[in-house]
Design a protein around this motif. Structure first.
Motif, short mmCIF file in Angstrom:
data_model
loop_
_atom_site.label_atom_id
_atom_site.label_comp_id
_atom_site.label_asym_id
_atom_site.label_seq_id
_atom_site.Cartn_x
_atom_site.Cartn_y
_atom_site.Cartn_z
N LEU A 78 0.85 -1.19 0.00
CA LEU A 78 0.00 0.00 0.00
C LEU A 78 0.88 1.24 0.00
N ALA A 79 0.63 2.11 -0.96
CA ALA A 79 1.37 3.36 -1.10
C ALA A 79 0.46 4.33 -1.85
N PRO A 80 0.73 5.63 -1.77
CA PRO A 80 -0.13 6.60 -2.47
C PRO A 80 -0.22 6.29 -3.97
N ARG A 81 -1.44 6.33 -4.49
CA ARG A 81 -1.65 6.07 -5.91
C ARG A 81 -1.92 7.40 -6.62
N PRO A 82 -1.04 7.81 -7.54
CA PRO A 82 -1.29 9.06 -8.27
C PRO A 82 -2.54 8.97 -9.14
N ILE A 83 -3.32 10.05 -9.14
CA ILE A 83 -4.51 10.14 -9.98
C ILE A 83 -4.17 10.99 -11.19
N HIS A 84 -4.38 10.46 -12.38
CA HIS A 84 -4.01 11.17 -13.59
C HIS A 84 -5.12 12.12 -14.05
N SER A 85 -4.71 13.14 -14.74
CA SER A 85 -5.63 14.10 -15.33
C SER A 85 -5.36 14.15 -16.83
N PHE A 86 -6.26 14.80 -17.57
CA PHE A 86 -6.05 14.96 -19.01
C PHE A 86 -5.94 16.44 -19.32
N VAL A 87 -4.83 16.80 -19.96
CA VAL A 87 -4.56 18.18 -20.36
C VAL A 87 -4.33 18.20 -21.86
N ASP A 88 -5.20 18.91 -22.57
CA ASP A 88 -5.12 18.98 -24.03
C ASP A 88 -5.08 17.59 -24.65
N GLY A 89 -5.89 16.69 -24.10
CA GLY A 89 -5.99 15.35 -24.63
C GLY A 89 -4.89 14.40 -24.21
N CYS A 90 -3.94 14.89 -23.41
CA CYS A 90 -2.83 14.04 -22.97
C CYS A 90 -2.97 13.72 -21.48
N GLU A 91 -2.66 12.49 -21.12
CA GLU A 91 -2.72 12.09 -19.72
C GLU A 91 -1.52 12.66 -18.98
N ARG A 92 -1.78 13.29 -17.83
CA ARG A 92 -0.72 13.89 -17.03
C ARG A 92 -0.84 13.42 -15.59
N SER A 93 0.31 13.20 -14.95
CA SER A 93 0.32 12.79 -13.54
C SER A 93 0.37 14.00 -12.61
N TYR A 94 0.62 15.18 -13.15
CA TYR A 94 0.59 16.42 -12.38
C TYR A 94 0.21 17.55 -13.33
N ILE A 95 -0.21 18.66 -12.78
CA ILE A 95 -0.61 19.79 -13.61
C ILE A 95 -0.08 21.09 -13.00
N ASP A 96 0.02 22.11 -13.82
CA ASP A 96 0.40 23.44 -13.38
C ASP A 96 -0.83 24.34 -13.38
N ILE A 97 -0.98 25.12 -12.30
CA ILE A 97 -2.14 25.99 -12.12
C ILE A 97 -1.65 27.43 -12.04
N HIS A 98 -2.20 28.29 -12.90
CA HIS A 98 -1.82 29.71 -12.86
C HIS A 98 -2.52 30.41 -11.70
N CYS A 99 -1.74 31.21 -10.95
CA CYS A 99 -2.31 31.99 -9.85
C CYS A 99 -1.49 33.27 -9.71
N GLY A 100 -2.13 34.40 -9.98
CA GLY A 100 -1.44 35.69 -9.93
C GLY A 100 -0.95 36.06 -8.55
N GLN A 101 -1.47 35.43 -7.51
CA GLN A 101 -1.04 35.75 -6.14
C GLN A 101 0.27 35.06 -5.75
N LEU A 102 0.77 34.19 -6.62
CA LEU A 102 2.04 33.52 -6.36
C LEU A 102 3.19 34.28 -7.02
N PRO A 103 4.41 34.10 -6.53
CA PRO A 103 5.56 34.73 -7.18
C PRO A 103 5.71 34.26 -8.62
N ALA A 104 6.42 35.03 -9.42
CA ALA A 104 6.68 34.63 -10.82
C ALA A 104 7.37 33.26 -10.82
N PRO A 105 7.00 32.39 -11.73
CA PRO A 105 6.12 32.58 -12.89
C PRO A 105 4.63 32.38 -12.61
N HIS A 106 4.22 32.56 -11.38
CA HIS A 106 2.79 32.57 -11.02
C HIS A 106 2.09 31.25 -11.31
#
Length: 339
Positions: A78-106
């Protein structure tokens, strides 16, 4: 701190939409440089990990997630199981989220795991049977969790240089300036004492591989008749025997009275799965001392962390005094507390 948590919650809501999860109940499990949140949704329970810009490299995150996928393919652990997402039709194990309140590159980096529901125990609450089962888990991880790794897979290397050298992941610019001359001398003597033993071990076949590298009691949950290891964020390519050191180091401090029996239980569980040649057990004390020194390096690298900064100077002084005792006697006697 309250403002930062609000920002993390906003990013979490944006991230969950990318996993096609509807609005969910969120609770912050921890936040400092990164955030870890429990997600309670109609589809189930999840853990969302969020990083600030620069908080993790793409290569490091991808290799962690690839190893977790390998563990699920080739073992029953038993270990953490990554949940995949789809970005532009491609399966991804992680994603980047834009947020203007974070330092550059936000951009925040997000990864989602299936939540493992189980019982947590402190080091003081672990039974001999619990510790033996942890040893069995590590034995299986080292025996069965090393196969089918993708090309280009890379993690930090925790050989002698990775533990003690200037290129170590635990190194920090302020390290030498923050240590006294006496502490630097202890550092050098511990490192030199272990250099020959660890270099000899590195030359032996099947002595190194992928290890969890931070399997403390807080990163273990008990699920019915099994256990699960959590938080593989610091996994590394290192000595298999070093993977026993974090828990032994913690037990030295929290369970000194019955430590010999606990060490016996961990070794018995581990070697029941992965037998060792005669004499290898003698390396456990050296590995535990290495973990002690690494703990000091980690404290020095995290002096700006508000949960660390106040306690760090006294802890570092205590731990170097304990390392002085290791040099003198060959045994590490811990009384310094575990954060």
């Amino acid at each position: 701190m309250a403002r930062q948590q609000r920002v993390w919650l906003e990013i979490a809501e944006l991230a969950l939409r990318r996993w096609s999860l509807p609005p969910a109940e969120l609770s912050v499990l921890g936040s400092n440089g990164k955030a870890v949140l429990k997600v309670q949704a109609d589809a189930g329970l999840y853990v969302l990990r969020l990083y600030k810009p620069g908080g993790v490299t793409e290569a490091a995150l991808r290799s962690e997630l690839n190893w977790l996928s390998t563990i699920h393919r080739h073992t029953d652990l038993l270990a953490p199981r990554p949940i995949h997402s789809f970005v532009d039709g491609c399966e991804r194990s992680y994603i980047d989220i834009h947020c203007g309140q974070l330092p550059a590159p936000h951009k925040a980096r997000a990864v989602l795991f299936q939540f493992i529901d189980g019982e947590s125990k402190t080091a003081r609450d672990l039974t001999l049977k619990d510790v033996q089962r942890i040893g069995e888990y590590l034995g299986k991880l080292h025996r069965e969790g090393q196969r089918d790794l993708p090309a280009g897979f890379g993690r930090t290397r925790l050989d002698w240089n990775g533990l003690f050298g200037d290129d170590s992941p635990y190194a920090s610019p302020q390290e030498r300036d923050q240590l006294s001359a006496a502490q630097r001398a202890v550092y050098a003597e511990v490192a030199n004492r272990l250099r020959q033993r660890l270099s000899a071990l590195a030359s032996e076949p099947n002595s190194m591989g992928l290890i969890h590298a931070d399997l403390l009691a807080k990163n273990i949950v008990f699920v019915e008749d099994a256990i699960a290891a959590l938080d593989f964020e610091y996994c590394a390519w290192g000595f298999f025997l070093y993977d026993l050191a974090p828990l032994l180091w913690q037990l030295k401090g929290d369970r000194a009275a019955d430590y010999p029996e606990l060490q016996d239980a961990l070794w018995r569980g581990y070697t029941s799965i992965r037998p060792q040649v005669e004499g290898q057990r003698d390396l456990l004390e050296s590995m535990t001392a290495a973990r002690q020194l690494v703990s000091c390096r980690w404290l020095l690298a995290n002096l700006t962390n508000p949960t660390v900064s106040a306690a760090a100077p006294a802890l570092i002084a205590e731990r170097f005094a304990e390392l002085r005792g290791f040099i003198d006697t060959g045994r590490l006697q811990r009384q310094s507390r575990t954060l």
